[in-house]
Design an enzyme around this catalytic site. Structure first.
Site, PDB file in Angstrom:
ATOM      1  CB  SER A 234      -9.776 -12.103   3.903  1.00 43.07           C
ATOM      2  OG  SER A 234     -10.957 -11.530   4.432  1.00 43.07           O
TER       3      SER A 234
ATOM      4  CG  ASP B 209      -2.041   4.465   1.319  1.00 46.62           C
ATOM      5  OD1 ASP B 209      -2.118   5.469   2.059  1.00 46.62           O
ATOM      6  OD2 ASP B 209      -2.693   3.433   1.518  1.00 46.62           O
TER       7      ASP B 209
END
Length: 403
Positions: A86, A208
């Site tokens: 997170s 990516d």
């Protein structure tokens, strides 16, 4: 924010070249206050953990400081989540870098690695390695890190406007639709970031590139984040890096999926997909759409070359904001970027030049005149050839409309 929740494509390549591999992962968040030159001096890539941490100019934080800065990693401080863990919002003092009260000092984003994450210590270390060396206005700014016992954390400056993905696809009062001019601004900045990574000084393939990895500051200046899949190695078109195929479905170049061979043209393809998302307001892959429209590239390709059909795929929220020549130029650039044959794709320096011309309406006019002049010359040559061969030529009747 910038969290990669998309399906990952993972497969082992049939071969491995042994090229130094650093699969790094970041959901970096930046407030856009940092500055940097367009070209930075990049030292040789360090190898060991000790060399990386010693050579880094990043600040080392204690776990207790970051826990205080994020109010003990409270759930309401979460900015984003992903396979890595997170990202939390926090505050530190501008001078001492110690934890400060919420609403005071400098806002930061703290990425906390989940110990059970598929991205482990090696990836965390490589993140420090990359962002600890590179400096560019369109790369996320990493402030520091925490390496303490089992804890692995990264500290970034805060990017207040979140990801490009949110502004394109989320609905709500906070995420207003981006205007045509802002989309061009974001596209240019992101292209400059990729061009920097591909340069001879840096030699990094991003691997990516997608909308969730483009973060925006308060002025909508973009910065690339999530270096979790970046790869250092050969960046010329004739050489490649063989590795595990890791990327996000819908953005990965077809030849990369087929062979595992990675070049800078793989990044160019991904950029083309993102440019299409900005033009259409549609996701790269949307399973909720009819079968023939689920893949953005396959659906949009037939419409992009034709000015008369192009409006059918454009985001209707952009209506009245663009010139037909400008949007047609951008569409053709996207079409070239997503060419199935990587040889026909432009490099990122060429992409930057075309996007720069789109920022200036006069540049579009010059490009259009150049294109018209070329077409006229071709017609004259064909007419001369036909006359010389004795063929009769049917000229068009003059128009009755006023000039």
């Amino acid at each position: 924010m910038g969290a990669c929740l998309s399906a990952r494509i993972k497969a082992e390549s049939p071969s491995h070249t042994g090229v130094n591999s650093r699969n790094v992962s970041t959901n970096g968040i930046d407030n856009g206050n940092s500055s940097g030159s367009k070209i930075s001096s990049v030292p040789p890539t360090p190898r060991s953990e000790g060399e990386i941490l010693e050579s880094s100019t990043l600040r080392s934080f204690s776990y207790s400081d970051l826990r205080m800065a994020t109010r003990n990693f409270r759930p309401d401080s979460v900015l984003g989540e992903g396979g890595f863990g997170s990202v939390f919002k926090g505050w530190i003092d501008e001078q001492s870098f110690a934890a400060s009260k919420p609403g005071t000092g400098v806002v930061i984003a703290v990425k906390k690695l989940n110990p059970e994450s598929f991205q482990g210590h090696r990836e965390w270390l490589a993140e420090v390695n990359y962002l600890g060396q590179f400096s560019h206005p369109n790369l996320v700014n990493l402030i520091g890190y925490c390496l303490e016992d089992e804890h692995r954390l990264l500290v970034y400056e805060f990017m207040p406007r979140g990801s490009l993905e949110n502004h394109l696809f989320r609905r709500g009062s906070y995420f207003q639709p981006l205007s045509w001019s802002l989309r061009l601004k974001v596209a240019l900045g992101a292209a400059e970031g990729l061009a920097f990574l591909h340069s001879a000084e840096t030699k990094v393939i991003y691997r990516d590139f997608k909308t969730s990895n483009v973060l925006l500051d308060s002025d909508y200046n973009p910065k690339l984040s999530d270096f979790g899949l970046a790869k250092d190695g050969p960046t010329d078109d004739k050489s490649h890096v063989s590795t595990r195929v890791m990327g996000t479905y819908g953005y990965a170049a077809p030849e990369y999926l087929a062979t595992g061979h990675l070049t800078t043209k793989s990044d160019v393809y991904s950029f083309g997909v993102v440019l299409l998302e900005m033009l259409t307001g549609r996701r790269a892959v949307d399973r909720n759409r009819p079968k023939g429209e689920q893949s953005l590239v396959e659906w949009a390709k037939p419409y992009l070359p034709n000015k008369r059909k192009l409006f059918r795929v454009l985001d209707n929220r952009l209506e009245g904001q663009y010139s037909l020549d400008g949007v047609h130029t951008a569409a053709n650039l996207a079409l070239r970027c997503v060419s199935m044959d990587p040889r026909f794709r432009p490099n990122m320096v060429e992409v930057v030049k075309e996007l720069e011309s789109l920022q200036d309406p006069k540049g579009i006019t010059r490009m259009r005149r150049h294109s018209n002049n070329e077409a006229q010359m071709k017609r004259l040559v064909s007419l001369k050839g036909a006359t010389a061969s004795g063929c009769s030529i049917a000229y068009p009747r003059p128009s009755a409309s006023a000039l």
